[in-house]
Structures are given as C-alpha cells and as structure tokens.
Design a protein around this motif. Structure first.
Motif, PDB file in Angstrom:
ATOM      1  N   ASP A 171       0.904  -1.113  -0.060  1.00  0.00           N
ATOM      2  CA  ASP A 171       0.018   0.071   0.139  1.00  0.00           C
ATOM      3  C   ASP A 171       0.799   1.453   0.154  1.00  0.00           C
ATOM      4  O   ASP A 171       1.996   1.092   0.566  1.00  0.00           O
ATOM      5  CB  ASP A 171      -0.745   0.144   1.252  1.00  0.00           C
ATOM      6  N   ASP A 172       0.436   2.316  -0.706  1.00  0.00           N
ATOM      7  CA  ASP A 172       1.276   3.505  -0.646  1.00  0.00           C
ATOM      8  C   ASP A 172       0.907   4.611   0.331  1.00  0.00           C
ATOM      9  O   ASP A 172       0.326   5.540   0.344  1.00  0.00           O
ATOM     10  CB  ASP A 172       1.117   4.150  -1.999  1.00  0.00           C
ATOM     11  N   SER A 173       1.104   4.079   1.846  1.00  0.00           N
ATOM     12  CA  SER A 173       0.804   4.567   2.827  1.00  0.00           C
ATOM     13  C   SER A 173       1.754   4.020   4.114  1.00  0.00           C
ATOM     14  O   SER A 173       2.232   2.915   3.889  1.00  0.00           O
ATOM     15  CB  SER A 173      -0.668   4.209   3.625  1.00  0.00           C
ATOM     16  N   PRO A 174       2.038   4.805   5.160  1.00  0.00           N
ATOM     17  CA  PRO A 174       2.656   4.236   6.463  1.00  0.00           C
ATOM     18  C   PRO A 174       2.213   3.327   6.971  1.00  0.00           C
ATOM     19  O   PRO A 174       0.837   3.231   6.893  1.00  0.00           O
ATOM     20  CB  PRO A 174       3.165   5.548   7.136  1.00  0.00           C
ATOM     21  N   LEU A 175       2.676   2.347   7.623  1.00  0.00           N
ATOM     22  CA  LEU A 175       2.245   1.434   8.367  1.00  0.00           C
ATOM     23  C   LEU A 175       2.776   1.298   9.788  1.00  0.00           C
ATOM     24  O   LEU A 175       4.176   1.456  10.009  1.00  0.00           O
ATOM     25  CB  LEU A 175       2.372   0.068   7.599  1.00  0.00           C
ATOM     26  N   PRO A 176       2.165   1.112  10.783  1.00  0.00           N
ATOM     27  CA  PRO A 176       2.564   1.000  12.156  1.00  0.00           C
ATOM     28  C   PRO A 176       3.598  -0.173  12.429  1.00  0.00           C
ATOM     29  O   PRO A 176       3.158  -1.333  11.822  1.00  0.00           O
ATOM     30  CB  PRO A 176       1.529   0.929  13.093  1.00  0.00           C
ATOM     31  N   ILE A 177       4.699  -0.086  13.201  1.00  0.00           N
ATOM     32  CA  ILE A 177       5.544  -1.240  13.324  1.00  0.00           C
ATOM     33  C   ILE A 177       5.669  -1.453  14.919  1.00  0.00           C
ATOM     34  O   ILE A 177       6.640  -2.174  15.319  1.00  0.00           O
ATOM     35  CB  ILE A 177       6.898  -0.914  12.721  1.00  0.00           C
ATOM     36  N   GLY A 178       5.007  -0.680  15.880  1.00  0.00           N
ATOM     37  CA  GLY A 178       5.111  -0.819  17.298  1.00  0.00           C
ATOM     38  C   GLY A 178       5.934   0.211  17.648  1.00  0.00           C
ATOM     39  O   GLY A 178       6.480   1.069  17.160  1.00  0.00           O
ATOM     40  N   ASN A 179       5.647   0.682  19.080  1.00  0.00           N
ATOM     41  CA  ASN A 179       6.308   1.583  19.630  1.00  0.00           C
ATOM     42  C   ASN A 179       6.177   2.783  19.180  1.00  0.00           C
ATOM     43  O   ASN A 179       6.967   3.829  19.451  1.00  0.00           O
ATOM     44  CB  ASN A 179       7.975   1.275  19.751  1.00  0.00           C
ATOM     45  N   GLY A 180       4.896   3.145  18.779  1.00  0.00           N
ATOM     46  CA  GLY A 180       4.629   4.389  18.155  1.00  0.00           C
ATOM     47  C   GLY A 180       5.276   4.720  16.722  1.00  0.00           C
ATOM     48  O   GLY A 180       4.991   6.028  16.506  1.00  0.00           O
ATOM     49  N   GLN A 181       6.023   3.991  16.342  1.00  0.00           N
ATOM     50  CA  GLN A 181       6.639   4.240  14.875  1.00  0.00           C
ATOM     51  C   GLN A 181       5.981   3.563  13.682  1.00  0.00           C
ATOM     52  O   GLN A 181       5.144   2.737  14.057  1.00  0.00           O
ATOM     53  CB  GLN A 181       8.165   3.858  15.182  1.00  0.00           C
ATOM     54  N   THR A 182       6.478   4.110  12.666  1.00  0.00           N
ATOM     55  CA  THR A 182       5.931   3.503  11.355  1.00  0.00           C
ATOM     56  C   THR A 182       7.073   3.133  10.561  1.00  0.00           C
ATOM     57  O   THR A 182       8.158   3.585  10.596  1.00  0.00           O
ATOM     58  CB  THR A 182       4.926   4.660  10.655  1.00  0.00           C
ATOM     59  N   ILE A 183       6.724   2.341   9.307  1.00  0.00           N
ATOM     60  CA  ILE A 183       7.454   2.305   8.150  1.00  0.00           C
ATOM     61  C   ILE A 183       6.763   3.365   7.206  1.00  0.00           C
ATOM     62  O   ILE A 183       5.644   3.087   6.846  1.00  0.00           O
ATOM     63  CB  ILE A 183       7.415   0.751   7.724  1.00  0.00           C
ATOM     64  N   SER A 184       7.835   3.804   6.587  1.00  0.00           N
ATOM     65  CA  SER A 184       7.375   5.163   5.609  1.00  0.00           C
ATOM     66  C   SER A 184       6.784   4.457   4.465  1.00  0.00           C
ATOM     67  O   SER A 184       6.974   3.679   4.018  1.00  0.00           O
ATOM     68  CB  SER A 184       8.437   6.109   5.296  1.00  0.00           C
ATOM     69  N   GLN A 185       5.712   5.344   3.795  1.00  0.00           N
ATOM     70  CA  GLN A 185       4.928   4.771   2.536  1.00  0.00           C
ATOM     71  C   GLN A 185       6.161   4.544   1.302  1.00  0.00           C
ATOM     72  O   GLN A 185       7.315   5.555   1.535  1.00  0.00           O
ATOM     73  CB  GLN A 185       4.027   5.702   2.079  1.00  0.00           C
ATOM     74  N   PRO A 186       5.912   3.692   0.405  1.00  0.00           N
ATOM     75  CA  PRO A 186       7.083   3.598  -0.493  1.00  0.00           C
ATOM     76  C   PRO A 186       7.549   4.928  -1.384  1.00  0.00           C
ATOM     77  O   PRO A 186       8.495   4.990  -1.757  1.00  0.00           O
ATOM     78  CB  PRO A 186       6.423   2.424  -1.278  1.00  0.00           C
ATOM     79  N   TYR A 187       6.385   5.714  -1.630  1.00  0.00           N
ATOM     80  CA  TYR A 187       6.683   7.058  -2.486  1.00  0.00           C
ATOM     81  C   TYR A 187       7.388   7.737  -1.645  1.00  0.00           C
ATOM     82  O   TYR A 187       8.561   8.244  -2.493  1.00  0.00           O
ATOM     83  CB  TYR A 187       5.617   7.654  -2.908  1.00  0.00           C
ATOM     84  N   ILE A 188       7.378   7.924  -0.547  1.00  0.00           N
ATOM     85  CA  ILE A 188       8.136   8.847   0.372  1.00  0.00           C
ATOM     86  C   ILE A 188       9.536   8.363   0.736  1.00  0.00           C
ATOM     87  O   ILE A 188      10.715   9.241   0.175  1.00  0.00           O
ATOM     88  CB  ILE A 188       7.764   9.058   1.689  1.00  0.00           C
ATOM     89  N   VAL A 189       9.733   6.997   0.744  1.00  0.00           N
ATOM     90  CA  VAL A 189      11.132   6.347   0.548  1.00  0.00           C
ATOM     91  C   VAL A 189      11.945   6.490  -0.543  1.00  0.00           C
ATOM     92  O   VAL A 189      12.813   7.055  -0.467  1.00  0.00           O
ATOM     93  CB  VAL A 189      11.096   4.882   0.940  1.00  0.00           C
ATOM     94  N   GLY A 190      11.071   6.444  -1.706  1.00  0.00           N
ATOM     95  CA  GLY A 190      11.677   6.918  -3.191  1.00  0.00           C
ATOM     96  C   GLY A 190      12.137   8.204  -3.185  1.00  0.00           C
ATOM     97  O   GLY A 190      13.114   8.550  -3.726  1.00  0.00           O
ATOM     98  N   LEU A 191      11.131   9.061  -2.757  1.00  0.00           N
ATOM     99  CA  LEU A 191      11.555  10.741  -3.030  1.00  0.00           C
ATOM    100  C   LEU A 191      12.683  10.990  -1.962  1.00  0.00           C
ATOM    101  O   LEU A 191      13.578  11.675  -2.665  1.00  0.00           O
ATOM    102  CB  LEU A 191      10.224  11.259  -2.559  1.00  0.00           C
ATOM    103  N   MET A 192      12.732  10.691  -0.771  1.00  0.00           N
ATOM    104  CA  MET A 192      13.719  11.068  -0.097  1.00  0.00           C
ATOM    105  C   MET A 192      15.090  10.555  -0.466  1.00  0.00           C
ATOM    106  O   MET A 192      16.321  11.023  -0.626  1.00  0.00           O
ATOM    107  CB  MET A 192      13.428  10.543   1.558  1.00  0.00           C
ATOM    108  N   THR A 193      14.993   9.293  -1.091  1.00  0.00           N
ATOM    109  CA  THR A 193      16.232   8.339  -1.451  1.00  0.00           C
ATOM    110  C   THR A 193      16.902   9.215  -2.801  1.00  0.00           C
ATOM    111  O   THR A 193      17.842   9.542  -3.176  1.00  0.00           O
ATOM    112  CB  THR A 193      16.043   7.012  -1.732  1.00  0.00           C
ATOM    113  N   GLU A 194      15.880   9.572  -3.728  1.00  0.00           N
ATOM    114  CA  GLU A 194      16.260  10.574  -4.729  1.00  0.00           C
ATOM    115  C   GLU A 194      16.860  11.806  -4.366  1.00  0.00           C
ATOM    116  O   GLU A 194      17.837  12.142  -5.216  1.00  0.00           O
ATOM    117  CB  GLU A 194      15.014  10.551  -5.658  1.00  0.00           C
ATOM    118  N   LEU A 195      16.191  12.392  -3.538  1.00  0.00           N
ATOM    119  CA  LEU A 195      16.658  13.516  -3.249  1.00  0.00           C
ATOM    120  C   LEU A 195      18.020  13.908  -2.780  1.00  0.00           C
ATOM    121  O   LEU A 195      18.681  14.748  -3.256  1.00  0.00           O
ATOM    122  CB  LEU A 195      15.793  14.298  -2.243  1.00  0.00           C
ATOM    123  N   VAL A 196      18.625  12.747  -2.042  1.00  0.00           N
ATOM    124  CA  VAL A 196      19.969  12.820  -1.818  1.00  0.00           C
ATOM    125  C   VAL A 196      21.255  12.287  -2.642  1.00  0.00           C
ATOM    126  O   VAL A 196      22.285  12.541  -2.462  1.00  0.00           O
ATOM    127  CB  VAL A 196      20.173  12.024  -0.500  1.00  0.00           C
TER     128      VAL A 196
END
Length: 225
Positions: A62-87
């Motif tokens: 899914d193109d959405s963040p998902l909870p992984i426990g401890n109040g944290q998430t795994i980021s949505q795929p698009y954002i991972v791609g965008l942030m990685t491309e930006l650097v």
C-alpha cells in the motif's frame, strides 16, 4: 528426493513479492515522478515484506505508512523513493539514516552505497532492525541505539543524511555533520510538516528548500526539549 514443501512455499512467496514490488515501483514511484533508475532498482531489490509486521502483510505494498510498534511507522513507498532520490547517492558516499524503525529505509540505502550508519532511539527497535538486516544479508549497515537529534559524530562527516522523524526545527548537529557538498533530507514541523532538502555547498554555505508537505512521527528525545 522429494522437494521440501516449506522451501517451495518460500520461493513462491519470494517470487510473488518480487512481482508486487515491481508493480509498486512502476505505479507508486515511477508513476508519480521518481525517475532515478538506481533508486527504483534499489527499491525493487529491497524485500519490503520482510520489514512489515506479519499482521499487516496484506498491506505491504500500500502507498501509505504502516505501524511497526512503539509508536513508530514504516514510511510509505513513495516517500522512501522521494527521500532517497533527493540525496542523489553515489556508491562511495557515507550515509546516515536517522530513525531506523524497521530498517527498511536503511536497506534501500544499503542497496546504493557501501556503508550506512543508522541510528534509532527505541532500543528494542534498534536491536530488532539490526538482527533483521543481518539476517537478510545487509552487512553494510551498522545500527546504533541512540538519539538521532545528535546525529552520529563518530561517523561524520556524512555525504547524505536521511531523517524519518520530524523535529520542529533542523537539529544543528545534523548540519554540522554534513560534509561539504552533502545533502540532508528531513521532515520539519509540528502539525504542519514540510519535507526539507538542505545542501551544504563546498564553501560551507547552507541552502534550504521545501519539497513537499508530509506527515511523519515526531522526533523524540532531545528534540522534544
């Protein structure tokens, strides 16, 4: 000798996930403007399903963040791609990943560079991510337990820093630890957040620009003071 049914099931699942990852990359990343082929290939290779809790496996792509426990998430795929491309990574870049979480962003970065340092403030997440990454063969990721607000001084300077939690201001230590010519991508803000790209030019000048509105979990620890 009969085949091992468990092994066959695992191979079928791996093939299925590879197909789903390819569709995710084509539709959610390339289809929305991510065009760096090295980044797209890295996300095709990184086994996202291994970083998503078992109870949410049907939502892995899914193109959405998902909870992984401890109040944290795994980021949505698009954002991972965008942030990685930006650097805009090169293979020999020194990279810091702030907010390890499940380890997925670190895995994507590790597909692109020789060495990644990743820091996580929640100790149980840091330990789990370290074990997960090692079990998947990511020997070029070093996971540290600590407060990402302070960066990781012993590994600095970094050519790229990717931050997956939002402080209300850019931590000075992260700019200090950025190498000349380096890039920092970070969500900044409280209720209204902006993804910021910060570049340190060769003469030390720091240039900032807003990229997109985002919503990340808040950065904890020193950032809350």
């Amino acid at each position: 000798m009969p085949s091992d049914p468990t092994s066959i099931d695992r191979e079928n699942r791996d093939d299925s996930d590879a197909l789903l990852r390819g569709q995710m990359v084509d539709r959610q990343l390339a289809g929305r403007g991510i065009n760096n082929e090295r980044v797209l290939d890295a996300i095709r290779r990184a086994p996202r399903h291994q970083f998503v809790p078992k109870r949410l496996q049907d939502r892995t792509y899914d193109d959405s963040p998902l909870p992984i426990g401890n109040g944290q998430t795994i980021s949505q795929p698009y954002i991972v791609g965008l942030m990685t491309e930006l650097v805009d990574l090169q293979a020999d870049d020194r990279v810091l990943d702030v907010g390890t979480g499940s380890g997925y962003q670190a895995a994507v970065l590790a597909e692109l560079v020789d060495q990644v340092d990743s820091i996580e403030i929640v100790e149980t997440l840091a330990k789990d991510a370290d074990q997960r990454l090692k079990s998947l063969g990511y020997k070029n990721v070093r996971v540290h337990h600590g407060d990402g607000y302070a960066g990781w001084p012993s590994g600095a300077p970094f050519d790229a820093i990717v931050v997956a939690a939002a402080p209300d201001h850019v931590p000075p230590a992260l700019i200090d630890q950025l190498a000349p010519g380096g890039k920092l991508v970070i969500p900044v803000g409280d209720r209204l957040q902006s993804l910021m790209l910060i570049e340190k030019r060769s003469d030390g000048e720091v240039v900032r620009r807003k990229v997109a509105p985002v919503m990340f979990v808040p950065m904890t620890g020193e950032a809350e003071k």
